[in-house]
Motif scaffolding. Structure first.
Motif, PDB file in Angstrom:
ATOM      1  N   GLY B 149       0.842  -1.195   0.000  1.00  0.00           N
ATOM      2  CA  GLY B 149       0.000   0.000   0.000  1.00  0.00           C
ATOM      3  C   GLY B 149       0.869   1.233   0.000  1.00  0.00           C
ATOM      4  O   GLY B 149       1.840   1.309   0.751  1.00  0.00           O
ATOM      5  N   SER B 150       0.522   2.200  -0.847  1.00  0.00           N
ATOM      6  CA  SER B 150       1.354   3.394  -0.923  1.00  0.00           C
ATOM      7  C   SER B 150       0.497   4.597  -1.271  1.00  0.00           C
ATOM      8  O   SER B 150      -0.454   4.491  -2.037  1.00  0.00           O
ATOM      9  CB  SER B 150       2.449   3.191  -1.971  1.00  0.00           C
ATOM     10  N   GLY B 151       0.857   5.742  -0.709  1.00  0.00           N
ATOM     11  CA  GLY B 151       0.120   6.971  -0.968  1.00  0.00           C
ATOM     12  C   GLY B 151       0.697   7.714  -2.147  1.00  0.00           C
ATOM     13  O   GLY B 151       1.905   7.703  -2.368  1.00  0.00           O
ATOM     14  N   MET B 152      -0.170   8.342  -2.919  1.00  0.00           N
ATOM     15  CA  MET B 152       0.285   9.146  -4.060  1.00  0.00           C
ATOM     16  C   MET B 152      -0.626  10.355  -4.213  1.00  0.00           C
ATOM     17  O   MET B 152      -1.714  10.406  -3.648  1.00  0.00           O
ATOM     18  CB  MET B 152       0.254   8.316  -5.350  1.00  0.00           C
ATOM     19  N   GLY B 153      -0.187  11.308  -5.028  1.00  0.00           N
ATOM     20  CA  GLY B 153      -0.978  12.501  -5.296  1.00  0.00           C
ATOM     21  C   GLY B 153      -2.028  12.262  -6.360  1.00  0.00           C
ATOM     22  O   GLY B 153      -2.101  11.187  -6.971  1.00  0.00           O
ATOM     23  N   ALA B 154      -2.849  13.282  -6.598  1.00  0.00           N
ATOM     24  CA  ALA B 154      -4.001  13.148  -7.489  1.00  0.00           C
ATOM     25  C   ALA B 154      -3.604  12.731  -8.902  1.00  0.00           C
ATOM     26  O   ALA B 154      -4.284  11.923  -9.540  1.00  0.00           O
ATOM     27  CB  ALA B 154      -4.765  14.470  -7.528  1.00  0.00           C
ATOM     28  N   THR B 155      -2.500  13.279  -9.393  1.00  0.00           N
ATOM     29  CA  THR B 155      -2.097  12.989 -10.770  1.00  0.00           C
ATOM     30  C   THR B 155      -1.718  11.515 -10.929  1.00  0.00           C
ATOM     31  O   THR B 155      -2.168  10.839 -11.860  1.00  0.00           O
ATOM     32  CB  THR B 155      -0.915  13.896 -11.168  1.00  0.00           C
ATOM     33  N   ASP B 156      -0.905  11.017 -10.008  1.00  0.00           N
ATOM     34  CA  ASP B 156      -0.529   9.598 -10.052  1.00  0.00           C
ATOM     35  C   ASP B 156      -1.744   8.691  -9.932  1.00  0.00           C
ATOM     36  O   ASP B 156      -1.842   7.663 -10.605  1.00  0.00           O
ATOM     37  CB  ASP B 156       0.414   9.275  -8.881  1.00  0.00           C
ATOM     38  N   ILE B 157      -2.639   9.075  -9.036  1.00  0.00           N
ATOM     39  CA  ILE B 157      -3.823   8.258  -8.793  1.00  0.00           C
ATOM     40  C   ILE B 157      -4.689   8.201 -10.056  1.00  0.00           C
ATOM     41  O   ILE B 157      -5.212   7.144 -10.433  1.00  0.00           O
ATOM     42  CB  ILE B 157      -4.600   8.831  -7.574  1.00  0.00           C
ATOM     43  N   ALA B 158      -4.829   9.343 -10.730  1.00  0.00           N
ATOM     44  CA  ALA B 158      -5.626   9.370 -11.959  1.00  0.00           C
ATOM     45  C   ALA B 158      -4.987   8.494 -13.035  1.00  0.00           C
ATOM     46  O   ALA B 158      -5.674   7.728 -13.724  1.00  0.00           O
ATOM     47  CB  ALA B 158      -5.775  10.806 -12.455  1.00  0.00           C
ATOM     48  N   LEU B 159      -3.674   8.592 -13.166  1.00  0.00           N
ATOM     49  CA  LEU B 159      -2.991   7.760 -14.157  1.00  0.00           C
ATOM     50  C   LEU B 159      -3.183   6.280 -13.871  1.00  0.00           C
ATOM     51  O   LEU B 159      -3.386   5.474 -14.780  1.00  0.00           O
ATOM     52  CB  LEU B 159      -1.497   8.097 -14.165  1.00  0.00           C
ATOM     53  N   ALA B 160      -3.121   5.926 -12.597  1.00  0.00           N
ATOM     54  CA  ALA B 160      -3.290   4.516 -12.219  1.00  0.00           C
ATOM     55  C   ALA B 160      -4.715   4.053 -12.523  1.00  0.00           C
ATOM     56  O   ALA B 160      -4.926   2.931 -13.005  1.00  0.00           O
ATOM     57  CB  ALA B 160      -2.962   4.327 -10.737  1.00  0.00           C
ATOM     58  N   ALA B 161      -5.684   4.918 -12.279  1.00  0.00           N
ATOM     59  CA  ALA B 161      -7.067   4.545 -12.566  1.00  0.00           C
ATOM     60  C   ALA B 161      -7.291   4.413 -14.064  1.00  0.00           C
ATOM     61  O   ALA B 161      -7.993   3.508 -14.531  1.00  0.00           O
ATOM     62  CB  ALA B 161      -8.025   5.577 -11.969  1.00  0.00           C
ATOM     63  N   ALA B 162      -6.675   5.310 -14.815  1.00  0.00           N
ATOM     64  CA  ALA B 162      -6.886   5.298 -16.266  1.00  0.00           C
ATOM     65  C   ALA B 162      -6.176   4.129 -16.937  1.00  0.00           C
ATOM     66  O   ALA B 162      -6.683   3.558 -17.901  1.00  0.00           O
ATOM     67  CB  ALA B 162      -6.404   6.614 -16.860  1.00  0.00           C
ATOM     68  N   SER B 163      -5.007   3.786 -16.449  1.00  0.00           N
ATOM     69  CA  SER B 163      -4.196   2.770 -17.135  1.00  0.00           C
ATOM     70  C   SER B 163      -4.204   1.415 -16.438  1.00  0.00           C
ATOM     71  O   SER B 163      -3.820   0.412 -17.024  1.00  0.00           O
ATOM     72  CB  SER B 163      -2.744   3.266 -17.245  1.00  0.00           C
ATOM     73  N   GLY B 164      -4.623   1.384 -15.183  1.00  0.00           N
ATOM     74  CA  GLY B 164      -4.562   0.133 -14.424  1.00  0.00           C
ATOM     75  C   GLY B 164      -3.162  -0.198 -13.946  1.00  0.00           C
ATOM     76  O   GLY B 164      -2.917  -1.268 -13.395  1.00  0.00           O
ATOM     77  N   LYS B 165      -2.238   0.737 -14.177  1.00  0.00           N
ATOM     78  CA  LYS B 165      -0.835   0.482 -13.814  1.00  0.00           C
ATOM     79  C   LYS B 165      -0.219   1.701 -13.154  1.00  0.00           C
ATOM     80  O   LYS B 165      -0.772   2.794 -13.198  1.00  0.00           O
ATOM     81  CB  LYS B 165      -0.019   0.175 -15.087  1.00  0.00           C
ATOM     82  N   THR B 166       0.960   1.491 -12.612  1.00  0.00           N
ATOM     83  CA  THR B 166       1.765   2.623 -12.168  1.00  0.00           C
ATOM     84  C   THR B 166       3.232   2.238 -12.286  1.00  0.00           C
ATOM     85  O   THR B 166       3.551   1.079 -12.533  1.00  0.00           O
ATOM     86  CB  THR B 166       1.438   3.034 -10.717  1.00  0.00           C
ATOM     87  N   TRP B 167       4.087   3.241 -12.129  1.00  0.00           N
ATOM     88  CA  TRP B 167       5.527   2.945 -12.067  1.00  0.00           C
ATOM     89  C   TRP B 167       6.014   3.171 -10.652  1.00  0.00           C
ATOM     90  O   TRP B 167       5.574   4.091  -9.973  1.00  0.00           O
ATOM     91  CB  TRP B 167       6.323   3.799 -13.063  1.00  0.00           C
ATOM     92  N   LEU B 168       6.898   2.319 -10.232  1.00  0.00           N
ATOM     93  CA  LEU B 168       7.477   2.439  -8.898  1.00  0.00           C
ATOM     94  C   LEU B 168       8.947   2.071  -8.981  1.00  0.00           C
ATOM     95  O   LEU B 168       9.306   1.114  -9.661  1.00  0.00           O
ATOM     96  CB  LEU B 168       6.811   1.455  -7.928  1.00  0.00           C
ATOM     97  N   ARG B 169       9.743   2.832  -8.271  1.00  0.00           N
ATOM     98  CA  ARG B 169      11.109   2.368  -8.091  1.00  0.00           C
ATOM     99  C   ARG B 169      11.050   1.352  -6.961  1.00  0.00           C
ATOM    100  O   ARG B 169      10.473   1.616  -5.910  1.00  0.00           O
ATOM    101  CB  ARG B 169      12.019   3.533  -7.733  1.00  0.00           C
ATOM    102  N   VAL B 170      11.593   0.185  -7.182  1.00  0.00           N
ATOM    103  CA  VAL B 170      11.522  -0.851  -6.163  1.00  0.00           C
ATOM    104  C   VAL B 170      12.321  -0.386  -4.951  1.00  0.00           C
ATOM    105  O   VAL B 170      13.513  -0.075  -5.066  1.00  0.00           O
ATOM    106  CB  VAL B 170      12.092  -2.186  -6.682  1.00  0.00           C
TER     107      VAL B 170
END
Lengths: 208, 434
Positions: B149-170
């Motif tokens: 579980g990780s917190g992100m800002g509105a822009t990241d959250i929107a991208l994740a909702a739109a694409s079903g994915k996100t990028w993360l540095r491990v």
């Protein structure tokens, strides 16, 4: 030359940058009226377009509110320079094409109200009064690309695909984070050699 | 209803060396085995949007991206931060969130259902091995069930909702090993505060905190531990499943979700639980942690029991045990806000709320309450508050000259009775009525 506002304390948090009571809008010019209110309520009267904030370590810790970036940008701040940043704030900065520059020792370089020479391409910041200069951690190419595009959404849209293909491409080109593009949200902690900054990279004027 | 990304493959992608829990999850949800420092593009199992950024989220989705949620069943909107609405503009934002949910088919948890993290846990919208992104920094809470579980800002959250994915540095991982047994009266909150003191307010920035607790702690207590990890700057706080705790709650715990022997850690710390006394975080950083005994006697104006950190049924039970038959000091006010409607119902049924009400507590609608200083109990200049929440920053709960001390529900309840910072044993001097 931009004026430097020194907030030397470590752990300046998002409640100080933009208190939650003002989160009723995401209009930058509105948020700007309250930027840094709980740290220094006179800041918004002093700040001029293009000015720079120099801060202590862990700047932006606390909430995930992107308003912390919007409020500062709305107030005219062109960059925040700190030894390091809290991760959500840092990520929000990249996504908004807002400069968050990591620079050890930066709070020693300036006194509040002095002017600065910021050389993004050369990766340095200089105090013309003292002649002293420091190098900041190079901005990841990915962050520069996002800044050039005008933000993460625009960067993604430029790829004409929000289905994730652009993300996949980014992953491949990043070579899982070592050589190539340090796409991570933590370039300061990248292992291995730092990637070259593209010296010919088209840099946008930062938000003035 | 189907939730989450497609089923796990059952075994991690081809690995070359031992992995931490964070590395395992990001490998499973990405396309290759990844290690700290790598970049991972990963499937996101659940995206959580809170009311206070709903408008920004919708604007980014509709105006900026021209996108709809790729998997509506993987998106939840929770109206919890300022619920019920405090102003017309907040009401308008929440109205738009409702309309958006109706239009797109994403889940909506409306006013009174409770705090986002508590609700998602109750609804099993965070499961072992999942990746859950929330527009709230305390999204590390999902690590209680070994979800990333990780917190992100509105822009990241929107991208994740739109694409079903996100990028993360491990992230690198910090291994926190808990040993020994807690003394009576010492709680998971005390452990969490001690952990933040040991790690430091930025001691795990960009990193994942991996907590090895064996078979100790309930799900709720594990939520308290994972919740506080962001106060050390962490990207995630993963509590390694132990014993039958998670299976007892009905979770499927994948066999791969445990760390490998020999996984690489950036730092390893050990906390001896048997040495701990009740702890309190003093203004105005969470890692400013002391024994409650050191602060005993400090006059307190308001006590707040609730939040995603400590608003669960076991927390209300702990408070009621101290308050039963006693009264809140007349110079102090006590606010109690259950973390969810489910918690509230349980506390109604078993009489806990009656006990608290009779003691003089003010009961509030399930939600975030005054934790972030927007309504329902903000502080005046100079006021002192003991809170079971997670942040004591300057200005966090109202005026910048108010002072916030963080503690466990039992300590908060004892403080309410005494009107001053107190330990549960101190209330013995106040006679309890039958």
């Amino acid at each position: 030359m931009p004026t430097v506002h020194v907030f030397a304390r470590d752990h300046i948090n998002t409640d100080e940058i933009i208190p939650a009571r003002h989160l009723t809008t995401d209009v930058e010019s509105e948020l700007a009226k309250y930027a840094m209110e709980d740290y220094d309520k006179d800041f918004v009267r002093r700040v001029q377009p293009g000015d720079i904030i120099v801060a202590g370590a862990d700047f932006g810790c606390g909430s995930s509110r992107e308003h912390a970036v919007w409020a500062l940008r709305g107030a005219g701040v062109s960059a925040v320079i700190a030894p390091n940043f809290a991760r959500i704030y840092y990520r929000n900065s990249i996504n908004n094409g807002f400069l968050a520059l990591e620079c050890e020792g930066i709070t020693e370089l300036f006194q509040d109200g002095e002017e600065a020479e910021l050389d993004l391409k050369g990766g340095t910041i200089r105090n013309p009064r003292t002649g002293k200069e420091l190098s900041f951690v190079p901005v990841p190419q990915f962050a520069l690309d996002v800044q050039k595009a005008g933000g993460w959404l625009e960067y993604m849209k430029a790829g004409e695909d929000v289905e994730g293909e652009r993300l996949d491409n980014a992953s491949t080109s990043a070579g899982h984070g070592h050589a190539g593009t340090p796409l991570g949200d933590d370039p300061a902690k990248e292992d291995g050699p730092r990637p070259e900054q593209a010296s010919g990279h088209q840099k946008e004027e930062h938000h003035a | 209803m189907t939730t989450g990304a497609p089923p796990f493959s059952g075994s991690s992608p081809q690995t070359t060396r031992p992995q931490t829990v964070a590395e395992k999850i990001l490998s499973q949800r990405g396309s290759a085995a990844v290690y700290a420092g790598d970049l991972a593009v990963v499937e996101v199992d659940q995206v959580m949007v809170v009311d206070s950024i709903a408008q920004s989220f919708i604007e980014r989705m509709e105006r900026d991206l021209g996108a709809v949620p790729k998997y509506p069943e993987r998106v939840s909107i929770v109206v919890d931060h300022v619920a019920p609405a405090s102003t017309v503009s907040v009401a308008q934002a929440q109205k738009e969130a409702r309309e958006y949910a109706a239009k797109t088919g994403v889940r909506l948890f409306d006013v009174g259902r409770g705090i986002c993290h508590q609700v998602l846990m109750e609804e099993k919208l965070a499961q072992p091995g999942w990746i859950v992104l929330g527009s709230d920094s305390h999204s590390t809470t999902y690590g209680a069930v070994a979800a990333f579980g990780s917190g992100m800002g509105a822009t990241d959250i929107a991208l994740a909702a739109a694409s079903g994915k996100t990028w993360l540095r491990v992230p690198e991982s910090v291994k926190v090993t808990l040993t020994g047994d807690l003394r009576p009266g010492v709680t998971a909150k005390d452990v969490a505060l001690e952990m933040i003191r040991v790690l430091g307010a930025d001691g795990a920035t960009y990193q994942s905190v991996e907590i090895h607790a064996g078979d100790r702690f309930t799900r709720g207590e594990r939520m308290t531990l994972a919740n506080l990890c962001v106060e050390a700057g962490a990207k995630a706080g993963l509590v390694v499943p132990g014993g039958e705790i998670l299976t007892d709650y009905g979770y499927d715990v994948p066999a791969w979700v445990y760390p490998d022997e020999g996984a690489a850690y950036a730092r390893e710390v050990e906390i001896d639980l048997s040495a701990l006394h009740p702890r309190m975080s003093a203004p105005s950083e969470v890692d400013n942690v002391h024994d409650v005994a050191e602060l005993r006697g400090l006059k307190v104006d308001q006590v707040f029991i609730g939040t995603c950190t400590n608003g669960r049924i076991e927390d209300l039970h702990a408070a009621a045990e101290v308050l039963r038959g006693r009264r809140v000091d007349p110079t102090t006010r006590l606010l109690v806000i259950p973390a969810s409607s489910q918690v509230m119902e349980e506390a109604l049924q078993d009489g806990t709320l009656l006990t608290l009400q009779r003691a003089g507590a003010v009961l509030g609608t399930p939600g975030c309450g005054p934790c972030m200083g927007r309504h329902q109990g903000v502080l005046a200049p100079g006021e002192v508050c003991v809170s079971t929440s997670n942040r004591n920053f300057i200005g966090r709960m109202g005026d910048k000259d108010a002072h916030i001390y963080l503690a466990s529900p039992a300590v908060a309840a004892a403080t309410a009775v005494m009107g001053r910072v107190a330990l549960p044993e101190d209330v013995a001097q106040v006679a309890a009525s039958a």
